[in-house]
Scaffold this motif. Structure first.
Motif, PDB file in Angstrom:
ATOM      1  N   GLU A 145       0.819  -1.210   0.000  1.00  0.00           N
ATOM      2  CA  GLU A 145       0.000   0.000   0.000  1.00  0.00           C
ATOM      3  C   GLU A 145       0.853   1.261   0.000  1.00  0.00           C
ATOM      4  O   GLU A 145       0.398   2.320  -0.396  1.00  0.00           O
ATOM      5  N   GLU A 146       2.102   1.157   0.476  1.00  0.00           N
ATOM      6  CA  GLU A 146       3.000   2.303   0.483  1.00  0.00           C
ATOM      7  C   GLU A 146       3.379   2.655  -0.959  1.00  0.00           C
ATOM      8  O   GLU A 146       3.689   1.772  -1.755  1.00  0.00           O
ATOM      9  N   SER A 147       3.382   3.912  -1.271  1.00  0.00           N
ATOM     10  CA  SER A 147       3.681   4.337  -2.637  1.00  0.00           C
ATOM     11  C   SER A 147       5.099   3.948  -3.044  1.00  0.00           C
ATOM     12  O   SER A 147       6.035   4.074  -2.263  1.00  0.00           O
ATOM     13  N   GLY A 148       5.233   3.469  -4.260  1.00  0.00           N
ATOM     14  CA  GLY A 148       6.538   3.150  -4.814  1.00  0.00           C
ATOM     15  C   GLY A 148       7.045   1.752  -4.524  1.00  0.00           C
ATOM     16  O   GLY A 148       7.917   1.252  -5.218  1.00  0.00           O
ATOM     17  N   GLN A 149       6.539   1.098  -3.488  1.00  0.00           N
ATOM     18  CA  GLN A 149       7.064  -0.221  -3.132  1.00  0.00           C
ATOM     19  C   GLN A 149       6.614  -1.306  -4.106  1.00  0.00           C
ATOM     20  O   GLN A 149       7.366  -2.238  -4.368  1.00  0.00           O
ATOM     21  N   LEU A 150       5.422  -1.195  -4.652  1.00  0.00           N
ATOM     22  CA  LEU A 150       4.941  -2.203  -5.592  1.00  0.00           C
ATOM     23  C   LEU A 150       5.825  -2.246  -6.838  1.00  0.00           C
ATOM     24  O   LEU A 150       6.204  -3.320  -7.307  1.00  0.00           O
ATOM     25  N   ALA A 151       6.197  -1.096  -7.349  1.00  0.00           N
ATOM     26  CA  ALA A 151       7.066  -1.046  -8.534  1.00  0.00           C
ATOM     27  C   ALA A 151       8.411  -1.699  -8.246  1.00  0.00           C
ATOM     28  O   ALA A 151       8.950  -2.424  -9.093  1.00  0.00           O
ATOM     29  N   GLY A 204      24.910  -8.316  -1.097  1.00  0.00           N
ATOM     30  CA  GLY A 204      24.289  -7.758  -2.297  1.00  0.00           C
ATOM     31  C   GLY A 204      23.015  -6.978  -1.990  1.00  0.00           C
ATOM     32  O   GLY A 204      22.639  -6.794  -0.835  1.00  0.00           O
ATOM     33  N   PRO A 205      22.349  -6.533  -3.034  1.00  0.00           N
ATOM     34  CA  PRO A 205      21.141  -5.711  -2.841  1.00  0.00           C
ATOM     35  C   PRO A 205      19.971  -6.523  -2.329  1.00  0.00           C
ATOM     36  O   PRO A 205      19.849  -7.697  -2.581  1.00  0.00           O
ATOM     37  N   ARG A 206      19.152  -5.866  -1.552  1.00  0.00           N
ATOM     38  CA  ARG A 206      17.900  -6.444  -1.097  1.00  0.00           C
ATOM     39  C   ARG A 206      16.912  -5.304  -0.909  1.00  0.00           C
ATOM     40  O   ARG A 206      17.300  -4.192  -0.572  1.00  0.00           O
ATOM     41  N   GLN A 207      15.674  -5.583  -1.151  1.00  0.00           N
ATOM     42  CA  GLN A 207      14.643  -4.560  -1.003  1.00  0.00           C
ATOM     43  C   GLN A 207      14.284  -4.435   0.467  1.00  0.00           C
ATOM     44  O   GLN A 207      14.083  -5.426   1.159  1.00  0.00           O
ATOM     45  N   HIS A 208      14.202  -3.226   0.957  1.00  0.00           N
ATOM     46  CA  HIS A 208      13.716  -2.956   2.302  1.00  0.00           C
ATOM     47  C   HIS A 208      12.285  -2.465   2.147  1.00  0.00           C
ATOM     48  O   HIS A 208      12.068  -1.382   1.603  1.00  0.00           O
ATOM     49  N   LEU A 209      11.329  -3.239   2.586  1.00  0.00           N
ATOM     50  CA  LEU A 209       9.930  -2.842   2.482  1.00  0.00           C
ATOM     51  C   LEU A 209       9.465  -2.352   3.835  1.00  0.00           C
ATOM     52  O   LEU A 209       9.609  -3.049   4.830  1.00  0.00           O
ATOM     53  N   ARG A 210       8.936  -1.169   3.869  1.00  0.00           N
ATOM     54  CA  ARG A 210       8.452  -0.580   5.123  1.00  0.00           C
ATOM     55  C   ARG A 210       6.957  -0.823   5.226  1.00  0.00           C
ATOM     56  O   ARG A 210       6.224  -0.730   4.255  1.00  0.00           O
ATOM     57  N   ILE A 211       6.529  -1.110   6.435  1.00  0.00           N
ATOM     58  CA  ILE A 211       5.106  -1.383   6.687  1.00  0.00           C
ATOM     59  C   ILE A 211       4.475  -0.142   7.294  1.00  0.00           C
ATOM     60  O   ILE A 211       5.034   0.494   8.137  1.00  0.00           O
TER      61      ILE A 211
END
Length: 164
Positions: free
Chosen positions: A65-71, A157-164
């Motif tokens: 639901e947070e903007s930008g995280q889905l992309a 390496g890279p990993r996505q940090h998803l904020r709730i």
């Protein structure tokens, strides 16, 4: 006609598979539920840690639901099936558990809880493709008993940090 319950089907599955493949060996299988969310697939193992995995799935859904995280999630590497597949994994899950869900040269994204409000999305792979791509954790580089928490803590390496 009464349909059999899922538990009944799971109980007879090893016998049916042994009969079909003509083997007399033990067959281990994992039951998962997959759901499509906004163009990505979320996989939840139906095992003894289902509560924690379902909680993680809810946290992930909230994070989308947070903007930008889905992309960002949609930009993860695709699996052999041609879709971004995220597996609700726990820090205590083993590399062998995750690798058993993959085909040769396959890629999945392990979704791991890190803190109450942070999830990590870590691409993991098997085969030669993972060995050549620094953005994908090559599962073959770790012993099967290694936990995913240990993998995540050593992967630079890279990993996505998803904020709730």
């Amino acid at each position: 006609m009464v349909q059999p319950a899922a538990a009944e089907l799971r109980d007879v599955l090893p016998e049916v598979l042994s009969w079909y493949f003509g083997e007399d060996t033990e067959i281990e299988f994992q039951v998962h539920h997959e759901r499509e969310l906004h163009g990505v697939v979320l996989r939840v193992a139906q095992d003894g840690q289902l509560y924690d995995r379902e909680r993680l799935a809810v946290q992930f859904t909230d994070a989308l639901e947070e903007s930008g995280q889905l992309a960002r999630v949609r930009s993860e590497p695709v699996s052999g099936g041609g879709e971004v597949t995220l597996v609700c994994a726990l820090q205590s899950d083993r590399v062998s558990w995750l690798a058993a869900q993959m085909d040769d040269d396959d890629v999945l994204v392990a979704l791991l809880p890190v803190a109450e409000s942070i999830l990590w999305a870590v691409p993991v792979g098997t085969g030669t493709g993972a060995d050549r791509d620094d953005a994908i954790v090559a599962l073959g580089a770790y012993p099967g008993e290694t936990t995913l928490g240990e993998v995540a803590s050593t992967f630079a390496g890279p990993r996505q940090h998803l904020r709730i």
